[in-house]
Design a protein around this motif. Structure first.
Motif, PDB file in Angstrom:
ATOM      1  N   PRO A  13       0.839  -1.207   0.000  1.00 52.25           N
ATOM      2  CA  PRO A  13       0.000   0.000   0.000  1.00 52.25           C
ATOM      3  C   PRO A  13       0.876   1.261   0.000  1.00 52.25           C
ATOM      4  O   PRO A  13       2.102   1.178  -0.015  1.00 52.25           O
ATOM      5  CB  PRO A  13      -0.791  -0.139   1.302  1.00 52.25           C
ATOM      6  CG  PRO A  13       0.052  -0.994   2.181  1.00 52.25           C
ATOM      7  CD  PRO A  13       0.801  -1.927   1.268  1.00 52.25           C
ATOM      8  N   ALA A  14       0.260   2.429   0.045  1.00 54.47           N
ATOM      9  CA  ALA A  14       0.970   3.713  -0.031  1.00 54.47           C
ATOM     10  C   ALA A  14       2.042   3.861   1.052  1.00 54.47           C
ATOM     11  O   ALA A  14       3.093   4.456   0.816  1.00 54.47           O
ATOM     12  CB  ALA A  14      -0.017   4.867   0.047  1.00 54.47           C
ATOM     13  N   THR A  15       1.761   3.344   2.226  1.00 51.92           N
ATOM     14  CA  THR A  15       2.779   3.290   3.278  1.00 51.92           C
ATOM     15  C   THR A  15       2.821   1.861   3.792  1.00 51.92           C
ATOM     16  O   THR A  15       1.838   1.139   3.715  1.00 51.92           O
ATOM     17  CB  THR A  15       2.496   4.255   4.458  1.00 51.92           C
ATOM     18  OG1 THR A  15       1.293   3.877   5.106  1.00 51.92           O
ATOM     19  CG2 THR A  15       2.441   5.708   4.000  1.00 51.92           C
ATOM     20  N   THR A  16       3.976   1.500   4.319  1.00 46.99           N
ATOM     21  CA  THR A  16       4.144   0.144   4.817  1.00 46.99           C
ATOM     22  C   THR A  16       4.906   0.181   6.134  1.00 46.99           C
ATOM     23  O   THR A  16       5.462   1.207   6.520  1.00 46.99           O
ATOM     24  CB  THR A  16       4.844  -0.743   3.767  1.00 46.99           C
ATOM     25  OG1 THR A  16       4.768  -2.100   4.184  1.00 46.99           O
ATOM     26  CG2 THR A  16       6.291  -0.347   3.554  1.00 46.99           C
ATOM     27  N   SER A  17       4.934  -0.927   6.796  1.00 48.25           N
ATOM     28  CA  SER A  17       5.623  -1.018   8.082  1.00 48.25           C
ATOM     29  C   SER A  17       7.131  -0.996   7.884  1.00 48.25           C
ATOM     30  O   SER A  17       7.645  -1.318   6.801  1.00 48.25           O
ATOM     31  CB  SER A  17       5.231  -2.313   8.801  1.00 48.25           C
ATOM     32  OG  SER A  17       5.717  -3.427   8.063  1.00 48.25           O
ATOM     33  N   VAL A  18       7.829  -0.632   8.923  1.00 47.68           N
ATOM     34  CA  VAL A  18       9.292  -0.669   8.897  1.00 47.68           C
ATOM     35  C   VAL A  18       9.759  -2.098   8.666  1.00 47.68           C
ATOM     36  O   VAL A  18      10.737  -2.328   7.946  1.00 47.68           O
ATOM     37  CB  VAL A  18       9.875  -0.086  10.205  1.00 47.68           C
ATOM     38  CG1 VAL A  18      11.372  -0.318  10.310  1.00 47.68           C
ATOM     39  CG2 VAL A  18       9.576   1.404  10.286  1.00 47.68           C
ATOM     40  N   GLU A  19       9.041  -3.066   9.216  1.00 50.50           N
ATOM     41  CA  GLU A  19       9.424  -4.468   9.021  1.00 50.50           C
ATOM     42  C   GLU A  19       9.378  -4.865   7.543  1.00 50.50           C
ATOM     43  O   GLU A  19      10.284  -5.529   7.045  1.00 50.50           O
ATOM     44  CB  GLU A  19       8.514  -5.421   9.828  1.00 50.50           C
ATOM     45  CG  GLU A  19       8.710  -5.348  11.316  1.00 50.50           C
ATOM     46  CD  GLU A  19       7.730  -4.390  11.978  1.00 50.50           C
ATOM     47  OE1 GLU A  19       7.108  -3.549  11.283  1.00 50.50           O
ATOM     48  OE2 GLU A  19       7.586  -4.468  13.203  1.00 50.50           O
ATOM     49  N   ASN A  20       8.304  -4.465   6.843  1.00 48.62           N
ATOM     50  CA  ASN A  20       8.205  -4.775   5.416  1.00 48.62           C
ATOM     51  C   ASN A  20       9.306  -4.081   4.620  1.00 48.62           C
ATOM     52  O   ASN A  20       9.911  -4.682   3.737  1.00 48.62           O
ATOM     53  CB  ASN A  20       6.836  -4.366   4.857  1.00 48.62           C
ATOM     54  CG  ASN A  20       5.763  -5.367   5.155  1.00 48.62           C
ATOM     55  OD1 ASN A  20       6.032  -6.535   5.418  1.00 48.62           O
ATOM     56  ND2 ASN A  20       4.530  -4.917   5.122  1.00 48.62           N
ATOM     57  N   ALA A  21       9.541  -2.813   4.915  1.00 48.96           N
ATOM     58  CA  ALA A  21      10.584  -2.072   4.204  1.00 48.96           C
ATOM     59  C   ALA A  21      11.954  -2.691   4.475  1.00 48.96           C
ATOM     60  O   ALA A  21      12.776  -2.828   3.562  1.00 48.96           O
ATOM     61  CB  ALA A  21      10.562  -0.605   4.618  1.00 48.96           C
ATOM     62  N   ALA A  22      12.191  -3.091   5.708  1.00 47.92           N
ATOM     63  CA  ALA A  22      13.462  -3.729   6.066  1.00 47.92           C
ATOM     64  C   ALA A  22      13.643  -5.017   5.286  1.00 47.92           C
ATOM     65  O   ALA A  22      14.722  -5.292   4.754  1.00 47.92           O
ATOM     66  CB  ALA A  22      13.515  -4.001   7.569  1.00 47.92           C
ATOM     67  N   ARG A  23      12.596  -5.780   5.178  1.00 48.03           N
ATOM     68  CA  ARG A  23      12.658  -7.039   4.427  1.00 48.03           C
ATOM     69  C   ARG A  23      12.981  -6.775   2.954  1.00 48.03           C
ATOM     70  O   ARG A  23      13.800  -7.461   2.352  1.00 48.03           O
ATOM     71  CB  ARG A  23      11.320  -7.763   4.556  1.00 48.03           C
ATOM     72  CG  ARG A  23      11.339  -9.136   3.967  1.00 48.03           C
ATOM     73  CD  ARG A  23      10.071  -9.895   4.368  1.00 48.03           C
ATOM     74  NE  ARG A  23       9.812 -10.854   3.326  1.00 48.03           N
ATOM     75  CZ  ARG A  23       8.664 -11.024   2.711  1.00 48.03           C
ATOM     76  NH1 ARG A  23       7.616 -10.298   3.067  1.00 48.03           N
ATOM     77  NH2 ARG A  23       8.532 -11.908   1.768  1.00 48.03           N
ATOM     78  N   ALA A  24      12.351  -5.749   2.376  1.00 46.74           N
ATOM     79  CA  ALA A  24      12.605  -5.396   0.977  1.00 46.74           C
ATOM     80  C   ALA A  24      14.053  -4.959   0.773  1.00 46.74           C
ATOM     81  O   ALA A  24      14.647  -5.211  -0.269  1.00 46.74           O
ATOM     82  CB  ALA A  24      11.651  -4.292   0.532  1.00 46.74           C
ATOM     83  N   LEU A  25      14.621  -4.311   1.789  1.00 46.87           N
ATOM     84  CA  LEU A  25      15.987  -3.788   1.694  1.00 46.87           C
ATOM     85  C   LEU A  25      17.045  -4.777   2.183  1.00 46.87           C
ATOM     86  O   LEU A  25      18.239  -4.507   2.068  1.00 46.87           O
ATOM     87  CB  LEU A  25      16.099  -2.491   2.500  1.00 46.87           C
ATOM     88  CG  LEU A  25      15.275  -1.321   1.982  1.00 46.87           C
ATOM     89  CD1 LEU A  25      15.258  -0.192   2.997  1.00 46.87           C
ATOM     90  CD2 LEU A  25      15.805  -0.852   0.639  1.00 46.87           C
ATOM     91  N   GLY A  26      16.605  -5.882   2.764  1.00 50.19           N
ATOM     92  CA  GLY A  26      17.564  -6.849   3.287  1.00 50.19           C
ATOM     93  C   GLY A  26      18.173  -6.429   4.613  1.00 50.19           C
ATOM     94  O   GLY A  26      19.267  -6.839   4.963  1.00 50.19           O
TER      95      GLY A  26
END
Length: 73
Positions: A13-26
């Motif tokens: 979605p337009a914003t996401t959790s820090v956990e999801n972003a962290a996972r995307a960034l490794g």
């Protein structure tokens, strides 16, 4: 932790959790929250009360994902 797939990234979605972003960034969860708290996260982070939300458009830009790649529904 398993990295986020391209399809999962595009479905955020337009914003996401820090956990999801962290996972995307490794990144690990602890490191991601540490960066968010210090205003050093590589994407725009919005603080709402005690929670943090990452702006998905910034995450897409950082990872080189463009709107043209979004799957059509």
């Amino acid at each position: 932790m398993e990295h986020m797939s391209r399809d999962e990234l595009l479905a955020l979605p337009a914003t996401t959790s820090v956990e999801n972003a962290a996972r995307a960034l490794g990144l690990g969860r602890t490191r991601a929250y540490e960066l968010a708290r210090r205003d050093r996260f590589p994407c725009k982070v919005i603080r709402i009360g005690v929670s943090y939300r990452v702006v998905t458009a910034d995450l897409h830009r950082l990872l080189g994902v463009t709107g043209a790649e979004r799957p059509s529904s």
